[in-house]
Write an enzyme that holds these catalytic residues in place. Structure first.
Site, PDB file in Angstrom:
ATOM      1  N   ASP A 189       0.868  -1.199   0.000  1.00  0.00           N
ATOM      2  CA  ASP A 189       0.000   0.000   0.000  1.00  0.00           C
ATOM      3  C   ASP A 189       0.894   1.234   0.000  1.00  0.00           C
ATOM      4  O   ASP A 189       2.100   1.150   0.249  1.00  0.00           O
ATOM      5  CB  ASP A 189      -0.900   0.019   1.248  1.00  0.00           C
ATOM      6  CG  ASP A 189      -1.786   1.268   1.318  1.00  0.00           C
ATOM      7  OD1 ASP A 189      -2.433   1.609   0.315  1.00  0.00           O
ATOM      8  OD2 ASP A 189      -1.819   1.928   2.381  1.00  0.00           O
ATOM      9  N   SER A 190       0.276   2.388  -0.212  1.00  0.00           N
ATOM     10  CA  SER A 190       1.024   3.646  -0.147  1.00  0.00           C
ATOM     11  C   SER A 190       1.510   3.941   1.275  1.00  0.00           C
ATOM     12  O   SER A 190       2.436   4.713   1.455  1.00  0.00           O
ATOM     13  CB  SER A 190       0.129   4.798  -0.605  1.00  0.00           C
ATOM     14  OG  SER A 190      -0.973   4.911   0.270  1.00  0.00           O
ATOM     15  N   CYS A 242      -4.352  -1.383  -2.011  1.00  0.00           N
ATOM     16  CA  CYS A 242      -4.523   0.052  -2.192  1.00  0.00           C
ATOM     17  C   CYS A 242      -5.422   0.249  -3.404  1.00  0.00           C
ATOM     18  O   CYS A 242      -5.106  -0.243  -4.491  1.00  0.00           O
ATOM     19  CB  CYS A 242      -3.147   0.669  -2.453  1.00  0.00           C
ATOM     20  SG  CYS A 242      -3.174   2.416  -2.885  1.00  0.00           S
ATOM     21  N   GLU A 245      -2.945   8.683   8.398  1.00  0.00           N
ATOM     22  CA  GLU A 245      -1.471   8.639   8.396  1.00  0.00           C
ATOM     23  C   GLU A 245      -0.916   9.318   9.655  1.00  0.00           C
ATOM     24  O   GLU A 245       0.180   9.007  10.101  1.00  0.00           O
ATOM     25  CB  GLU A 245      -0.896   9.293   7.137  1.00  0.00           C
ATOM     26  CG  GLU A 245      -1.168   8.508   5.846  1.00  0.00           C
ATOM     27  CD  GLU A 245      -0.310   7.247   5.663  1.00  0.00           C
ATOM     28  OE1 GLU A 245       0.917   7.323   5.825  1.00  0.00           O
ATOM     29  OE2 GLU A 245      -0.882   6.183   5.353  1.00  0.00           O
ATOM     30  N   CYS A 305     -11.058   2.961  -0.119  1.00  0.00           N
ATOM     31  CA  CYS A 305      -9.662   3.290   0.171  1.00  0.00           C
ATOM     32  C   CYS A 305      -9.329   2.474   1.408  1.00  0.00           C
ATOM     33  O   CYS A 305     -10.128   2.429   2.358  1.00  0.00           O
ATOM     34  CB  CYS A 305      -9.512   4.780   0.457  1.00  0.00           C
ATOM     35  SG  CYS A 305      -7.884   5.232   1.117  1.00  0.00           S
ATOM     36  N   HIS A 356      -7.413   2.908   3.724  1.00  0.00           N
ATOM     37  CA  HIS A 356      -7.250   3.664   4.968  1.00  0.00           C
ATOM     38  C   HIS A 356      -8.582   3.798   5.718  1.00  0.00           C
ATOM     39  O   HIS A 356      -8.598   3.986   6.933  1.00  0.00           O
ATOM     40  CB  HIS A 356      -6.727   5.078   4.682  1.00  0.00           C
ATOM     41  CG  HIS A 356      -5.264   5.161   4.356  1.00  0.00           C
ATOM     42  ND1 HIS A 356      -4.715   4.617   3.230  1.00  0.00           N
ATOM     43  CD2 HIS A 356      -4.238   5.736   5.039  1.00  0.00           C
ATOM     44  CE1 HIS A 356      -3.404   4.864   3.206  1.00  0.00           C
ATOM     45  NE2 HIS A 356      -3.095   5.543   4.302  1.00  0.00           N
TER      46      HIS A 356
HETATM   47  N1  DGL Z   1      -4.918   3.350   0.867  1.00  0.00           N
HETATM   48  C1  DGL Z   1      -4.919   3.825  -0.447  1.00  0.00           C
HETATM   49  C2  DGL Z   1      -6.125   3.482  -1.266  1.00  0.00           C
HETATM   50  O1  DGL Z   1      -6.766   2.486  -0.970  1.00  0.00           O
HETATM   51  C3  DGL Z   1      -4.249   5.112  -0.824  1.00  0.00           C
HETATM   52  C4  DGL Z   1      -4.340   6.287   0.035  1.00  0.00           C
HETATM   53  C5  DGL Z   1      -3.394   7.348  -0.466  1.00  0.00           C
HETATM   54  O2  DGL Z   1      -2.187   7.102  -0.417  1.00  0.00           O
HETATM   55  O3  DGL Z   1      -3.870   8.396  -0.924  1.00  0.00           O
HETATM   56  O4  DGL Z   1      -6.451   4.132  -2.228  1.00  0.00           O
END
Ligand code: DGL
Length: 275
Positions: A17-18, A80, A158, A190, A192
């Site tokens: 993931d990012s 991600c 984050e 997402c 997150h």
């Molecule tokens: N967790 C990520 C997603 O599912 C990316 C969040 C990000 O880095 O902007 O898109």
């Protein structure tokens, strides 16, 4: 690069993931497949991916997956939505191991769950621009999809913040179009966002079903590994390793706080270009 024929069930599952969001996928994978070794890579030095152009997200994603492949993983999990939207096709072409992702499994679950066919998806700008969820729900023409980017949600996660007045105000603002469209099902598009489920369901109430792309991705990963007979069904001591492109102590601290002590054995790796 290792080839599929050389990789057996003892190899780890590689998850990427990012940043911290994919840890929700890692957590779901560990919950559903506790006997599997996992290697997680969080590209925290270049997070967030959401505001970046798709081509840039694609090149970062491939660089990260290349790194995981050098560890001899038996499967790659693109944990991600932004990276799935940008690089899934390339990844399936480039690597000899199965590649799973978040978008299609979440879309399928939402289509199955919705009763009024009005589905919302909250996601990053990159995912919204790619229209990957529109493509994924196109198999169900009766579905009306409302897409709402929530760019600032990732910042909060984050930073390890999952509640408070500022976040609640933002959630009310972001979720208003979803309520206005009468969505009965909302995809957390997402990885997150499952960490913000508390505040999201507080705003939307119980009548809206939340679909986590993280949980659905873990189920899809189980299915692929089961079909290929690459799962450990007997109890064993599973290993977990975490790689970050940022500071390892910060990753361990925030990651463990968000997931209740799940993150340890963290190493920093270097990648091409920062920011
Ligand atoms: N967790 C990520 C997603 O599912 C990316 C969040 C990000 O880095 O902007 O898109």
């Amino acid at each position: 690069m290792p080839f599929e024929s050389e990789i057996g069930s003892d190899a780890p599952i590689g998850i990427f993931d990012s940043g911290f969001g994919g840890l929700t996928v890692a957590r779901a994978i560990v919950d559903q497949m506790p006997n599997e070794d996992v290697i997680y890579l969080g590209d925290t030095a270049r997070a967030p991916y959401g505001p970046r152009p798709i081509a840039e997200v694609r090149s970062y994603a491939i660089e990260c997956m290349d790194r995981l492949v050098t560890h001899g993983v038996k499967a790659l999990v693109i944990a991600c939505n932004s990276a799935s939207s940008a690089a899934l096709r390339d990844a399936r072409e480039l690597y000899d191991v199965p590649v799973t992702e978040v978008v299609l499994p979440a879309a399928r679950r939402a289509v199955a769950a919705s009763r009024n066919h009005s589905i919302g998806v909250i996601c990053t700008e990159a995912t919204a621009t790619s229209r990957s969820y529109n493509d994924a729900v196109a198999v169900a023409p009766q579905v009306r999809l409302t897409t709402q980017p929530c760019p600032r949600f990732v910042e909060f996660v984050e930073a390890g913040i999952t509640g408070g007045d500022e976040l609640l105000g933002l959630a009310r603002e972001y979720l208003e179009p979803i309520q206005r469209a009468g969505c009965d099902t909302l995809i957390l598009g997402c990885t997150h966002y499952p960490l913000l489920q508390g505040v999201i369901s507080y705003v939307l109430g119980d009548q809206v079903t939340l679909v986590s792309s993280s949980e659905e991705c873990a189920k899809a990963t189980y299915q692929v590994l089961q079909r290929r007979e690459l799962l450990h069904h007997e109890p064993r001591e599973a290993q977990r390793m975490f790689l970050t492109t940022g500071q390892s102590d910060a990753f361990e601290g925030i990651g463990s706080r968000l997931l209740g002590g799940f993150v340890e054995d963290v190493h920093t790796i270097k990648v091409g270009r920062r920011n």
